[in-house]
Motif scaffolding. Structure first.
Motif, PDB file in Angstrom:
ATOM      1  N   VAL A 134      45.596 -22.165  30.056  1.00 38.78           N
ATOM      2  CA  VAL A 134      44.196 -22.415  29.691  1.00 38.78           C
ATOM      3  C   VAL A 134      43.508 -21.064  29.544  1.00 38.78           C
ATOM      4  O   VAL A 134      43.154 -20.414  30.528  1.00 38.78           O
ATOM      5  CB  VAL A 134      43.479 -23.282  30.748  1.00 38.78           C
ATOM      6  CG1 VAL A 134      42.034 -23.550  30.306  1.00 38.78           C
ATOM      7  CG2 VAL A 134      44.214 -24.601  30.942  1.00 38.78           C
ATOM      8  N   SER A 135      43.339 -20.630  28.307  1.00 40.11           N
ATOM      9  CA  SER A 135      42.703 -19.349  28.033  1.00 40.11           C
ATOM     10  C   SER A 135      41.217 -19.410  28.358  1.00 40.11           C
ATOM     11  O   SER A 135      40.599 -20.475  28.304  1.00 40.11           O
ATOM     12  CB  SER A 135      42.914 -18.997  26.554  1.00 40.11           C
ATOM     13  OG  SER A 135      42.306 -17.775  26.235  1.00 40.11           O
ATOM     14  N   GLY A 136      40.634 -18.239  28.673  1.00 38.18           N
ATOM     15  CA  GLY A 136      39.241 -18.186  29.103  1.00 38.18           C
ATOM     16  C   GLY A 136      38.270 -17.731  28.027  1.00 38.18           C
ATOM     17  O   GLY A 136      38.185 -18.331  26.958  1.00 38.18           O
ATOM     18  N   PRO A 137      37.526 -16.647  28.252  1.00 34.80           N
ATOM     19  CA  PRO A 137      36.514 -16.204  27.293  1.00 34.80           C
ATOM     20  C   PRO A 137      37.062 -15.726  25.950  1.00 34.80           C
ATOM     21  O   PRO A 137      36.284 -15.571  25.000  1.00 34.80           O
ATOM     22  CB  PRO A 137      35.828 -15.044  28.033  1.00 34.80           C
ATOM     23  CG  PRO A 137      36.050 -15.320  29.479  1.00 34.80           C
ATOM     24  CD  PRO A 137      37.423 -15.924  29.539  1.00 34.80           C
ATOM     25  N   HIS A 307      30.268 -17.572  32.868  1.00 35.61           N
ATOM     26  CA  HIS A 307      30.444 -18.485  34.003  1.00 35.61           C
ATOM     27  C   HIS A 307      30.939 -19.866  33.552  1.00 35.61           C
ATOM     28  O   HIS A 307      31.841 -20.438  34.180  1.00 35.61           O
ATOM     29  CB  HIS A 307      29.124 -18.636  34.775  1.00 35.61           C
ATOM     30  CG  HIS A 307      28.805 -17.486  35.674  1.00 35.61           C
ATOM     31  ND1 HIS A 307      27.659 -16.745  35.560  1.00 35.61           N
ATOM     32  CD2 HIS A 307      29.490 -16.942  36.707  1.00 35.61           C
ATOM     33  CE1 HIS A 307      27.634 -15.800  36.484  1.00 35.61           C
ATOM     34  NE2 HIS A 307      28.743 -15.890  37.193  1.00 35.61           N
ATOM     35  N   PRO A 308      30.386 -20.447  32.477  1.00 34.74           N
ATOM     36  CA  PRO A 308      30.845 -21.782  32.073  1.00 34.74           C
ATOM     37  C   PRO A 308      32.314 -21.828  31.673  1.00 34.74           C
ATOM     38  O   PRO A 308      32.971 -22.858  31.834  1.00 34.74           O
ATOM     39  CB  PRO A 308      29.944 -22.121  30.878  1.00 34.74           C
ATOM     40  CG  PRO A 308      28.723 -21.295  31.067  1.00 34.74           C
ATOM     41  CD  PRO A 308      29.226 -20.013  31.665  1.00 34.74           C
ATOM     42  N   ASP A 309      32.857 -20.712  31.140  1.00 36.30           N
ATOM     43  CA  ASP A 309      34.260 -20.699  30.733  1.00 36.30           C
ATOM     44  C   ASP A 309      35.181 -20.855  31.944  1.00 36.30           C
ATOM     45  O   ASP A 309      36.185 -21.572  31.889  1.00 36.30           O
ATOM     46  CB  ASP A 309      34.585 -19.392  30.012  1.00 36.30           C
ATOM     47  CG  ASP A 309      33.835 -19.247  28.690  1.00 36.30           C
ATOM     48  OD1 ASP A 309      32.921 -20.055  28.433  1.00 36.30           O
ATOM     49  OD2 ASP A 309      34.142 -18.314  27.936  1.00 36.30           O
ATOM     50  N   GLY A 310      34.849 -20.162  33.027  1.00 35.85           N
ATOM     51  CA  GLY A 310      35.640 -20.306  34.241  1.00 35.85           C
ATOM     52  C   GLY A 310      35.480 -21.684  34.856  1.00 35.85           C
ATOM     53  O   GLY A 310      36.458 -22.293  35.310  1.00 35.85           O
TER      54      GLY A 310
END
Length: 390
Positions: A134-137, A307-310
């Motif tokens: 699951v990739s982040g930003p 923050h929402p991505d994490g």
């Protein structure tokens, strides 16, 4: 896109394995009966380097989201979720080495990737080794559809461009000003796909090592574009905006860009009120229980761009692990087509290519901070379906 919200790179730090620290949350994962062993999740991201501030927000959001999604237990049934935090410093070579190490130790779930360059190197490992990633930003469009084991918890460049489309008007000449990187190329490709049929799109690719932006600003001015689409992020943003302002770019044409992290807003300087802003996220862009949980967990109570991505990554991983703590194929099936309420609003994992459909925002900067001027619904900001590559 942020000013445009995402750059990336640096050194491999020590891996730290910790039991998840809990904060207030909600949700009730199903019981994984009869097994009290730990479930290991590896997060490879920018703890240090140019994107360290982005990585810090992602990590804070991940911890808050994990507590929220596990009802403040940090467990799937009786099994504790243990998270290994590994610093890639934005260096794809170090990230690949760390990912291989974690996979070799039996990890079935990987997350992180602050940098697009990193994500594009880790994604093939997920497919080769049949582990969930699951990739982040990381914003590169190429992550969507990379393979069946790769997902994303943030937005992609195409969604940024669709959000900006309303600003483009009837202009016939567009210049994309971006770093010479995977992130920058992704934005050039996205702008070309969205407006290339009605306008001429050219680009100015700036080396990552650049500190003097005057020559590049002069190139923009000489091109006489109807619109400049700026895709930028990182520590050099302030110098870049100053050069564009001093060279008269901001007053000679319409400039569209994205809102970077709060710490970067001052870098706009006098340019702030001359810009048309789009936003992946900023504090107060949406109001819901997930936002309140994140707000309560973040130091100072102020949420920020990544923050929402994490937070969403943790929600996705908990959902996948609830379906099966050990079988990556079942994790993939559980995520495909899943809709869930997160910090930004309702997010949907598109089954065909794993794009994350989500609301996007338009904003302006005022003397008191960012003000919401419009919300683009997930359907209007949805990128075209990509062919799944593997």
């Amino acid at each position: 896109m942020r000013s445009l919200s995402t750059s990336r790179r640096a050194w491999l730090g020590a891996a730290l394995t910790v039991a998840v620290v809990t904060v207030s949350g909600c949700g009730s994962p199903q019981q994984a009966a009869g097994d009290d062993s730990s479930i290991n999740v590896g997060v490879v991201y920018s703890q240090s380097g140019p994107l360290a501030s982005y990585g810090a927000q992602y990590a804070e959001g991940f911890k808050a989201g994990l507590a929220y999604a596990t009802n403040n237990t940090g467990k799937i049934g009786a099994r504790t979720i243990n998270v290994s935090w590994t610093d890639d410093a934005g260096d794809p070579v170090k990230a690949v080495s760390a990912a291989k190490d974690l996979i070799g130790k039996g990890y079935k779930v990987l997350a992180g990737s602050t940098s697009s360059g990193v994500a594009l190197q880790v994604a093939p490992l997920a497919a080769e080794n049949k582990v969930l990633f699951v990739s982040g930003p990381a914003a590169s469009d190429a992550i969507t559809g990379a393979n069946k084991y790769t997902f994303r918890s943030g937005r992609q460049s195409y969604q940024d461009v669709l959000t900006a489309k309303a600003y483009l008007g009837d202009g016939k000449k567009v210049v994309v000003f971006a770093p010479d990187s995977a992130f920058g190329k992704s934005n050039v490709d996205a702008v070309t796909k969205v407006v290339g049929s009605s306008a001429t799109v050219t680009s100015i690719a700036v080396p990552a090592s650049a500190t003097d932006f005057t020559p590049f600003a002069s190139q923009i001015k000489a091109a006489k574009p109807d619109l400049v689409f700026v895709a930028w992020a990182g520590a050099t943003a302030g110098a870049m905006w100053q050069a564009l302002d001093q060279q008269g770019v901001l007053t000679s044409t319409k400039v569209v860009t994205g809102l970077d992290i709060r710490a970067a807003w001052a870098g706009f300087g006098p340019a702030a009120d001359k810009l048309n802003l789009l936003a992946h996220y900023f504090d107060g862009a949406a109001e819901n229980p997930a936002y309140q949980a994140l707000k309560a967990a973040v130091p100072g109570g102020k949420t920020d761009l990544f923050h929402p991505d994490g937070f969403a990554a943790a929600q996705m991983i908990v959902h996948a692990l609830t379906a099966s703590p050990d079988d990556a194929g079942k994790m993939v099936s559980a995520l495909e087509g899943w809709s869930f309420d997160s910090v930004k609003g309702t997010l949907t994992v598109r089954a065909e290519d794993h794009a994350l459909l989500q609301p996007m925002f338009q904003a302006k900067l005022t003397s008191t901070g960012a003000a919401l001027t419009g919300t683009i619904d997930p359907g209007a900001a949805a990128p075209p379906v990509a062919a799944m590559k593997g």
